[in-house]
Design a protein around this motif. Sequence first.
Motif, PDB file in Angstrom:
ATOM      1  N   ASN A 118       0.803  -1.213   0.000  1.00 34.93           N
ATOM      2  CA  ASN A 118       0.000   0.000   0.000  1.00 34.93           C
ATOM      3  C   ASN A 118       0.845   1.276   0.000  1.00 34.93           C
ATOM      4  O   ASN A 118       0.452   2.290   0.563  1.00 34.93           O
ATOM      5  CB  ASN A 118      -0.935  -0.022   1.211  1.00 34.93           C
ATOM      6  CG  ASN A 118      -2.165   0.846   1.085  1.00 34.93           C
ATOM      7  OD1 ASN A 118      -2.770   1.194   2.097  1.00 34.93           O
ATOM      8  ND2 ASN A 118      -2.577   1.204  -0.112  1.00 34.93           N
ATOM      9  N   HIS A 156       1.234   3.050  -2.567  1.00 40.19           N
ATOM     10  CA  HIS A 156       0.286   3.928  -3.247  1.00 40.19           C
ATOM     11  C   HIS A 156      -1.063   3.749  -2.564  1.00 40.19           C
ATOM     12  O   HIS A 156      -1.608   2.644  -2.517  1.00 40.19           O
ATOM     13  CB  HIS A 156       0.208   3.590  -4.731  1.00 40.19           C
ATOM     14  CG  HIS A 156       1.451   3.936  -5.490  1.00 40.19           C
ATOM     15  ND1 HIS A 156       1.941   3.181  -6.529  1.00 40.19           N
ATOM     16  CD2 HIS A 156       2.324   4.964  -5.328  1.00 40.19           C
ATOM     17  CE1 HIS A 156       3.046   3.730  -6.992  1.00 40.19           C
ATOM     18  NE2 HIS A 156       3.301   4.823  -6.281  1.00 40.19           N
ATOM     19  N   GLU A 178      -4.010   1.765  -4.012  1.00 42.61           N
ATOM     20  CA  GLU A 178      -3.719   0.394  -4.450  1.00 42.61           C
ATOM     21  C   GLU A 178      -3.766  -0.438  -3.167  1.00 42.61           C
ATOM     22  O   GLU A 178      -2.759  -0.708  -2.540  1.00 42.61           O
ATOM     23  CB  GLU A 178      -2.376   0.329  -5.162  1.00 42.61           C
ATOM     24  CG  GLU A 178      -2.356   1.155  -6.451  1.00 42.61           C
ATOM     25  CD  GLU A 178      -0.974   1.306  -7.081  1.00 42.61           C
ATOM     26  OE1 GLU A 178      -0.031   0.615  -6.630  1.00 42.61           O
ATOM     27  OE2 GLU A 178      -0.840   2.133  -8.004  1.00 42.61           O
ATOM     28  N   ASN A 194       1.187   3.845   3.209  1.00 33.01           N
ATOM     29  CA  ASN A 194       0.564   5.142   2.926  1.00 33.01           C
ATOM     30  C   ASN A 194      -0.867   5.151   3.464  1.00 33.01           C
ATOM     31  O   ASN A 194      -1.835   5.179   2.695  1.00 33.01           O
ATOM     32  CB  ASN A 194       0.587   5.406   1.421  1.00 33.01           C
ATOM     33  CG  ASN A 194       0.089   6.789   1.049  1.00 33.01           C
ATOM     34  OD1 ASN A 194      -0.273   7.598   1.896  1.00 33.01           O
ATOM     35  ND2 ASN A 194       0.060   7.067  -0.253  1.00 33.01           N
ATOM     36  N   GLY A 238      -3.215   8.057   2.184  1.00 29.47           N
ATOM     37  CA  GLY A 238      -3.763   7.832   0.855  1.00 29.47           C
ATOM     38  C   GLY A 238      -4.789   6.720   0.829  1.00 29.47           C
ATOM     39  O   GLY A 238      -5.751   6.764   0.060  1.00 29.47           O
ATOM     40  N   ASN A 266      -6.251   8.268  -2.449  1.00 24.69           N
ATOM     41  CA  ASN A 266      -5.236   9.004  -3.193  1.00 24.69           C
ATOM     42  C   ASN A 266      -3.986   8.150  -3.369  1.00 24.69           C
ATOM     43  O   ASN A 266      -3.572   7.446  -2.445  1.00 24.69           O
ATOM     44  CB  ASN A 266      -4.852  10.298  -2.464  1.00 24.69           C
ATOM     45  CG  ASN A 266      -5.873  11.387  -2.670  1.00 24.69           C
ATOM     46  OD1 ASN A 266      -6.128  11.806  -3.794  1.00 24.69           O
ATOM     47  ND2 ASN A 266      -6.485  11.839  -1.585  1.00 24.69           N
ATOM     48  N   ARG A 267      -3.387   8.242  -4.528  1.00 24.47           N
ATOM     49  CA  ARG A 267      -2.114   7.558  -4.778  1.00 24.47           C
ATOM     50  C   ARG A 267      -1.011   8.148  -3.906  1.00 24.47           C
ATOM     51  O   ARG A 267      -0.192   7.432  -3.328  1.00 24.47           O
ATOM     52  CB  ARG A 267      -1.744   7.710  -6.263  1.00 24.47           C
ATOM     53  CG  ARG A 267      -0.391   7.122  -6.669  1.00 24.47           C
ATOM     54  CD  ARG A 267      -0.136   7.427  -8.144  1.00 24.47           C
ATOM     55  NE  ARG A 267       1.177   6.975  -8.596  1.00 24.47           N
ATOM     56  CZ  ARG A 267       1.415   5.779  -9.133  1.00 24.47           C
ATOM     57  NH1 ARG A 267       0.439   4.903  -9.257  1.00 24.47           N
ATOM     58  NH2 ARG A 267       2.633   5.455  -9.543  1.00 24.47           N
ATOM     59  N   GLN A 268      -0.994   9.478  -3.789  1.00 22.26           N
ATOM     60  CA  GLN A 268       0.063  10.174  -3.066  1.00 22.26           C
ATOM     61  C   GLN A 268      -0.242  10.250  -1.577  1.00 22.26           C
ATOM     62  O   GLN A 268      -1.346   9.956  -1.133  1.00 22.26           O
ATOM     63  CB  GLN A 268       0.241  11.591  -3.630  1.00 22.26           C
ATOM     64  CG  GLN A 268       0.755  11.650  -5.045  1.00 22.26           C
ATOM     65  CD  GLN A 268      -0.320  11.494  -6.097  1.00 22.26           C
ATOM     66  OE1 GLN A 268      -1.500  11.428  -5.768  1.00 22.26           O
ATOM     67  NE2 GLN A 268       0.080  11.415  -7.367  1.00 22.26           N
ATOM     68  N   ASN A 269       0.764  10.687  -0.824  1.00 21.69           N
ATOM     69  CA  ASN A 269       0.538  10.936   0.595  1.00 21.69           C
ATOM     70  C   ASN A 269      -0.064  12.328   0.782  1.00 21.69           C
ATOM     71  O   ASN A 269      -0.350  13.035  -0.200  1.00 21.69           O
ATOM     72  CB  ASN A 269       1.833  10.761   1.397  1.00 21.69           C
ATOM     73  CG  ASN A 269       2.829  11.892   1.172  1.00 21.69           C
ATOM     74  OD1 ASN A 269       2.733  12.666   0.216  1.00 21.69           O
ATOM     75  ND2 ASN A 269       3.813  11.985   2.048  1.00 21.69           N
ATOM     76  N   ASP A 326       4.389  11.057  -4.472  1.00 25.62           N
ATOM     77  CA  ASP A 326       4.365   9.643  -4.810  1.00 25.62           C
ATOM     78  C   ASP A 326       5.513   9.008  -4.042  1.00 25.62           C
ATOM     79  O   ASP A 326       6.688   9.206  -4.365  1.00 25.62           O
ATOM     80  CB  ASP A 326       4.551   9.457  -6.317  1.00 25.62           C
ATOM     81  CG  ASP A 326       4.436   8.002  -6.751  1.00 25.62           C
ATOM     82  OD1 ASP A 326       4.757   7.108  -5.942  1.00 25.62           O
ATOM     83  OD2 ASP A 326       4.060   7.763  -7.911  1.00 25.62           O
ATOM     84  N   ASN A 347       6.655   6.138  -3.920  1.00 24.58           N
ATOM     85  CA  ASN A 347       7.482   5.197  -4.674  1.00 24.58           C
ATOM     86  C   ASN A 347       8.357   5.896  -5.705  1.00 24.58           C
ATOM     87  O   ASN A 347       8.831   5.278  -6.658  1.00 24.58           O
ATOM     88  CB  ASN A 347       6.612   4.149  -5.369  1.00 24.58           C
ATOM     89  CG  ASN A 347       7.371   2.863  -5.631  1.00 24.58           C
ATOM     90  OD1 ASN A 347       8.157   2.419  -4.794  1.00 24.58           O
ATOM     91  ND2 ASN A 347       7.131   2.262  -6.783  1.00 24.58           N
ATOM     92  N   HIS A 367       1.541  -3.816  -5.346  1.00 21.94           N
ATOM     93  CA  HIS A 367       0.943  -2.692  -6.060  1.00 21.94           C
ATOM     94  C   HIS A 367      -0.284  -3.156  -6.840  1.00 21.94           C
ATOM     95  O   HIS A 367      -0.696  -4.288  -6.784  1.00 21.94           O
ATOM     96  CB  HIS A 367       1.949  -2.104  -7.055  1.00 21.94           C
ATOM     97  CG  HIS A 367       3.074  -1.352  -6.453  1.00 21.94           C
ATOM     98  ND1 HIS A 367       3.173   0.021  -6.504  1.00 21.94           N
ATOM     99  CD2 HIS A 367       4.184  -1.770  -5.805  1.00 21.94           C
ATOM    100  CE1 HIS A 367       4.291   0.411  -5.896  1.00 21.94           C
ATOM    101  NE2 HIS A 367       4.924  -0.661  -5.459  1.00 21.94           N
TER     102      HIS A 367
END
Length: 833
Positions: free
Chosen positions: A163, A165, A168, A206, A209, A214-217, A222, A224, A254
């Motif tokens: 996780n 992301h 994901e 994360n 997120g 959200n993908r980002q924090n 990002d 990663n 992922h």
Amino acid sequence: MTSRPSRGALPRRRLLALAVAAGVALSPALVAATSLTGQALPDLSAPATRGGGPVAYPSTTWLTEPTPDPTDAALRLGLAPYHDLSRRINALQATSDRVSAEVLATTAGGREVVMVTLTAPESPAQTRLQQVMRDRIVDQPAQAAGDRELARSYKVPVFVNANIHGNEWEGTDAALRFVEEWATSQDPSVQGALASMRIHLVISMNPDGRVTNNRQNTAGFDLNRDLVTASQPEVVGVRDALIRTQPTLMIDLHGYVNGTLVEPTTPPHGENYEYDLFVKHALPNALGVEEAILELGLGESDGVRPPQVPLRDWAEGWDDWPPIFTPQYAALHGAVSHTIEVPLRVNNRSYNLPEGKLRRLAATNTDIAHAAITATVGYAVEHRSELVADQIEIFRRGRSGERQTPVEQGLFGVIGPEDVYLTDYPRAFVIPVGSSQRSAPAAARLVDHLVANDVEVSRLTRPAILGGTPYPLGTYVVDLHQAKRGMANTILGVGTDISSRVDATYDISGWSHALLWGADVVSVPEGQRVRFFGESVAAAAASGTMPPSSTGWTLRMDDPADVRATGHLLAAGVALEWLDDGSVLVPAEARPAAAAVVADEGVVLAAAPPGAGGTSLTAPVVVGVSAGPEERWALQELGLTVEALSTSALNDGLELSDLDALYVSSGLVWRDLDEDAQAELQAFVADGGGIVAHGAAGVALNEALGLLDVSTVRGRGDANGVVAVENSDGPLTAGAPAHTFVYSPLWFTELGPEVLVDQRYAADPLVSGHWRPSPQGGDGPESAAGQALVISGTSAETGSRAVLMGSEPLFRAHPKGQYATVARALVWSSLSD
């Protein structure tokens, strides 16, 4: 030679190992007699020293159990919400002596990044012995390679990261299911595995997120893409855990690629890995994961395609070249590592599918991620001895300074010449101290970063001649005859231009902390004699200096620390003056405040020449920022006062009168502004407000406002890397580093008479990265050579100032040496004529 803190010698005799395992008290004489080095074994009841961690297993950390959040995005998928994770882990800690938890980091949103460790119970003495063995694998790999007791008793570490992301999700649920199964399983194979290994699982890297979809924090990063820079707390926590646990095998879970993608990757392969030892296990484990997924019996009716292994199935397009990804970073610490992408998309637009279907897809993904974890652990059980031996060999090669071994062509029927990536390691790197005012805080920051990444750094305790150059006491030396030489060279090397080897890369292709962080770094070639007296460095020495002066001091704004120091002085009410060379004048009466920023920020002040003076600065510059979250973060790191700016904010009536300058790189589109918003921007410029802009959005704004008379040439969109530049002696770039970073590079031609060139591409610009011309030509590095990269000018009509940049000076918190160029541009542009 350099002295290192002794981590102790590993016992060789079976008698000692059995006694330690049983917790029997040992006499100092017996310990000394059975030590390989003759030094006494450390106190085995003391806490482990390499990076901390539990002193025994199980190690109970009672996690905070948050109030249930009905808006948690995981709930719609039928997956575990964040508030449920700690409850389930706490329950496992309460009922199983195989489960330990620890908090690796706290996010900006106040949530915890938790790592669970599964292993058979250990006494403090047994845990300490495992730590001694782990340290010895790194510090004395040649001896560790022949130690039969280590081969028999060392608990092989496996690392699962989930996780990273936030949207994901399923890796978290698979990891939790795995922990819950193994926590109480009576299967003899599970019990045997836990007696011989430690399985470390980051349940959600994360959580912010995860909750918010959200993908980002929360900071907009990002995670990663941040590993080798480690700007975010989540990344720092996982980085430190990777270094401390020293996994032999690692997977990062992922989504979403259908069929399931299981690394190893296509070329280009990271040049600082011992790739022959890496792929020896990476491909067989990938095939085992593939088999485990196929055994689930999923097929077309489930929407699931067969797994794919890029190294076997693709020519290029999914590479492990940059060390920004968690698995690729882990490989630099001796891990065989994989990204695994589960197949069925449930995020982005797919998140709006009917809830029942969404839950079925997520459940299938969870089953696949669980199979990947189980197969990877199974490979570690079956190949435990070889994994440990090959990790030892990675570190042995480093300490002995051996050349890399090319991967065997034809191996597994898939390895070809396109898979051979090697590097020539230098003998050492030297980071001088006192070599320039600009580099002092940058050198300290770089040294601390090296140490944080488990790179061994020494400080000269006597002057020495290295590579034919004399260096004074206090100089930092990074001897490349060390276990983590790949990590050291990744940070300090200049990198490689791989443009000719592949058509495109998956992400960035060039990086170099040595060239982009502003420090002076000297490479000593292999074959040179490197002998010195030094001490091991745990942290950089204080870098700030301030000579006696009755005329005040000058502070060059060359480094982020200088920018922050300037802000602190202004906030303290110190009246500064901006000088023509881009430095600031600190008055003599501000000695206490000046001494404080020297101590706090490590800046270097120089005595001001008599009569020096310039433009008055009495308050921090207030900047309106329309840019991505990573750039906003960087500007805030500089200590600047930042106000959000966007197309929608201006259309909603945002007034710009309280701002001194604007920084624009995205999110502000002239054609989408209504008439009032366009008029507000025009009035801001007419009143002398400054503009600093880069990228396509910046160029478009410049054209719309009629600021600088220039034409723009765009390089290939995916071109990126470290480029060499030539700086002018003007206020924006005088003394700036000779390298910067570009992505989708721009340059400026047909400059009007009011336009000054502050920075140009060098004659041979690309140092490392990937930059090919497009088929039509005219946009490659040879076309950019000598062209204007940073330009500035002042409007004859309004006196407003503007700066345009074709580079990415705030890219992902990486090119810190160019941060101050942006800050100088903002200050300069705010000082209208």
